[in-house]
Design a protein around this motif. Structure first.
Motif, PDB file in Angstrom:
ATOM      1  N   GLN A  25       4.517  -8.183  -8.059  1.00 57.31           N
ATOM      2  CA  GLN A  25       3.574  -7.131  -8.415  1.00 57.31           C
ATOM      3  C   GLN A  25       4.300  -5.794  -8.578  1.00 57.31           C
ATOM      4  N   LYS A  26       3.900  -5.030  -9.572  1.00 55.06           N
ATOM      5  CA  LYS A  26       4.548  -3.756  -9.859  1.00 55.06           C
ATOM      6  C   LYS A  26       3.991  -2.650  -8.961  1.00 55.06           C
ATOM      7  N   GLN A  27       4.829  -1.660  -8.711  1.00 54.60           N
ATOM      8  CA  GLN A  27       4.413  -0.470  -7.982  1.00 54.60           C
ATOM      9  C   GLN A  27       4.477   0.728  -8.923  1.00 54.60           C
ATOM     10  N   ASN A  28       3.624   1.731  -8.645  1.00 56.95           N
ATOM     11  CA  ASN A  28       3.694   2.953  -9.447  1.00 56.95           C
ATOM     12  C   ASN A  28       4.696   3.921  -8.837  1.00 56.95           C
ATOM     13  N   ARG A  29       4.715   5.170  -9.330  1.00 49.46           N
ATOM     14  CA  ARG A  29       5.714   6.130  -8.868  1.00 49.46           C
ATOM     15  C   ARG A  29       5.540   6.500  -7.394  1.00 49.46           C
ATOM     16  N   LEU A  30       4.358   6.259  -6.840  1.00 54.27           N
ATOM     17  CA  LEU A  30       4.114   6.530  -5.418  1.00 54.27           C
ATOM     18  C   LEU A  30       4.422   5.328  -4.533  1.00 54.27           C
ATOM     19  N   GLY A  31       4.829   4.228  -5.160  1.00 53.95           N
ATOM     20  CA  GLY A  31       5.104   3.015  -4.402  1.00 53.95           C
ATOM     21  C   GLY A  31       3.853   2.228  -4.072  1.00 53.95           C
ATOM     22  N   LEU A  32       2.739   2.505  -4.773  1.00 50.40           N
ATOM     23  CA  LEU A  32       1.473   1.831  -4.503  1.00 50.40           C
ATOM     24  C   LEU A  32       1.228   0.725  -5.527  1.00 50.40           C
ATOM     25  N   TYR A  33       0.563  -0.325  -5.043  1.00 56.09           N
ATOM     26  CA  TYR A  33       0.167  -1.418  -5.924  1.00 56.09           C
ATOM     27  C   TYR A  33      -1.210  -1.114  -6.525  1.00 56.09           C
ATOM     28  N   GLN A  34      -1.536  -1.817  -7.604  1.00 56.82           N
ATOM     29  CA  GLN A  34      -2.832  -1.598  -8.233  1.00 56.82           C
ATOM     30  C   GLN A  34      -3.975  -1.922  -7.261  1.00 56.82           C
ATOM     31  N   ARG A  35      -3.751  -2.899  -6.390  1.00 55.38           N
ATOM     32  CA  ARG A  35      -4.776  -3.249  -5.415  1.00 55.38           C
ATOM     33  C   ARG A  35      -5.086  -2.091  -4.457  1.00 55.38           C
ATOM     34  N   ASP A  36      -4.128  -1.183  -4.296  1.00 51.71           N
ATOM     35  CA  ASP A  36      -4.343  -0.025  -3.420  1.00 51.71           C
ATOM     36  C   ASP A  36      -5.367   0.948  -4.000  1.00 51.71           C
ATOM     37  N   TYR A  37      -5.724   0.775  -5.271  1.00 50.61           N
ATOM     38  CA  TYR A  37      -6.685   1.666  -5.920  1.00 50.61           C
ATOM     39  C   TYR A  37      -8.069   1.006  -6.040  1.00 50.61           C
ATOM     40  N   GLU A  38      -8.243  -0.124  -5.393  1.00 45.17           N
ATOM     41  CA  GLU A  38      -9.539  -0.787  -5.404  1.00 45.17           C
ATOM     42  C   GLU A  38     -10.394  -0.290  -4.244  1.00 45.17           C
ATOM     43  N   GLY A  39     -11.668  -0.668  -4.250  1.00 48.05           N
ATOM     44  CA  GLY A  39     -12.591  -0.271  -3.195  1.00 48.05           C
ATOM     45  C   GLY A  39     -13.327  -1.470  -2.646  1.00 48.05           C
ATOM     46  N   ALA A  40     -14.610  -1.279  -2.343  1.00 51.65           N
ATOM     47  CA  ALA A  40     -15.419  -2.361  -1.791  1.00 51.65           C
ATOM     48  C   ALA A  40     -15.785  -3.364  -2.888  1.00 51.65           C
ATOM     49  N   MET A  41     -16.258  -4.528  -2.463  1.00 49.52           N
ATOM     50  CA  MET A  41     -16.717  -5.529  -3.417  1.00 49.52           C
ATOM     51  C   MET A  41     -18.020  -5.057  -4.059  1.00 49.52           C
ATOM     52  N   SER A  42     -18.157  -5.314  -5.352  1.00 48.96           N
ATOM     53  CA  SER A  42     -19.315  -4.844  -6.095  1.00 48.96           C
ATOM     54  C   SER A  42     -20.583  -5.608  -5.716  1.00 48.96           C
TER      55      SER A  42
END
Length: 351
Positions: A14-31
């Motif tokens: 999985q790729k990380q952004n410039r902050l070292g965060l994964y895309q999953r780190d930008y998710e929230g609660a289940m819809s």
């Protein structure tokens, strides 16, 4: 199953952004929205856009009003600030937050009912003040929470699920925003993430009130034949006036384009929007030309998408009000309350 927390699994590669965060780190609660709701597709686009922009979660303020759209902020960037306001009042809460802390990146999520009916006045004034925020309207043409009545954005001649015909004129949010002096206006379709993600990134990067109207079909009450906000109708009538790419200051512009086909627009933070005209007739820098084009295509029943208008020269709320650069949150009590002598001096100057 919606009460179950989302599992957090980091898979190899999985790729990380410039902050070292994964895309999953930008998710929230289940819809908890209906399966297939266009709003969930918008959430996925927001997650991708914010991750690609490498925005720190604590730098983000998420605002919403009332309606199905008001749930969206719960579904992305769980580590951000958030405020769910009363019906139609999201813009005033966002104004207070941005006025107090100009360093925040503000995203306001609203619906066609929340913005174009009870909140129509506040929608107009946040545009007039050019508040630095992404103002996103999740537009499905109905009141989903109250069982599918026509909203103010429902097109005349469209039909409800039970067959009732809408005889009233609609409020077109993009034409309204352009005519009221907005500095950034765009429209997208929730089912086209390739177009939606760059528009979200461009809107967040823009300094001022960026209005993004997203046609987001309601699968329960407004996805039938006769609806002009359905998946089938939007896909068959979608007309992209422009295609948009955002190039960040750290990236090299490698897109090849010929003069007259693609227009580079320099943003205040050094990034560049590459605005490609899909229709050579379209001019996203002219209010009158944009409005004339939208009206021409409205008569044909077309849903015009893309970056429809942009003006980077307009001052935002802080420039208009001549506020100090220092956010209010950074002032100590003595600076905010200088005492009675300072008040007397101020009052004497107003006599």
């Amino acid at each position: 199953m919606t009460f179950i927390a989302k599992p957090k699994i980091t898979l190899p590669g999985q790729k990380q952004n410039r902050l070292g965060l994964y895309q999953r780190d930008y998710e929230g609660a289940m819809s908890t929205l209906c399966a297939g709701c266009g709003h969930d597709s918008i959430t996925a686009a927001l997650v991708q856009a914010l991750w690609e922009l490498s925005i720190a979660p604590e730098q983000l303020a998420k605002m919403s009003g009332i309606g199905c759209s008001s749930k969206t902020p719960a579904y992305f960037v769980h580590g951000a600030h958030g405020f769910n306001s009363v019906h139609g009042r999201m813009p005033s809460v966002a104004t207070g937050a941005v006025a107090a802390n100009r360093d925040l990146i503000c995203i306001g999520i609203s619906g066609d009912g929340d913005s174009l009916s009870i909140g129509f006045g506040q929608f107009g004034h946040v545009i007039r003040r050019n508040l630095n925020m992404l103002y996103m309207i999740e537009n499905n043409g109905v009141y989903g929470l109250t069982k599918g009545q026509f909203s103010a954005s429902a097109d005349p001649g469209s039909t409800a699920k039970k067959g009732e015909v809408n005889v009233m004129q609609n409020i077109n949010p993009v034409a309204t925003a352009i005519s009221m002096g907005a500095s950034f206006v765009a429209r997208a379709f929730s089912g086209d993430r390739e177009q939606l993600v760059p528009l979200i990134k461009a809107a967040i990067t823009h300094k001022g009130c960026a209005v993004l109207d997203v046609i987001s079909p309601c699968v329960t009450f407004n996805d039938h034949e006769g609806s002009t906000k359905s998946y089938a109708y939007t896909r068959s009538h979608k007309l992209a006036a422009t295609d948009t790419d955002l190039v960040m200051p750290t990236d090299e512009i490698t897109v090849e384009y010929q003069e007259g086909e693609t227009v580079p627009v320099k943003m205040h933070d050094g990034s560049t929007i590459l605005l490609k005209k899909s229709d050579g007739e379209y001019d996203a820098s002219s209010r009158s030309a944009a409005l004339a084009y939208l009206e021409k295509q409205r008569i044909r029943g077309m849903v015009v998408t893309g970056l429809l208008f942009i003006d980077e020269s307009l001052p935002d709320m802080h420039e208009i009000s001549q506020t100090v650069k220092k956010p209010l949150k950074a002032f100590d009590f003595g600076e905010l309350c200088p005492g009675s002598d300072a008040l007397t001096k101020l009052q004497s100057g107003l006599r």
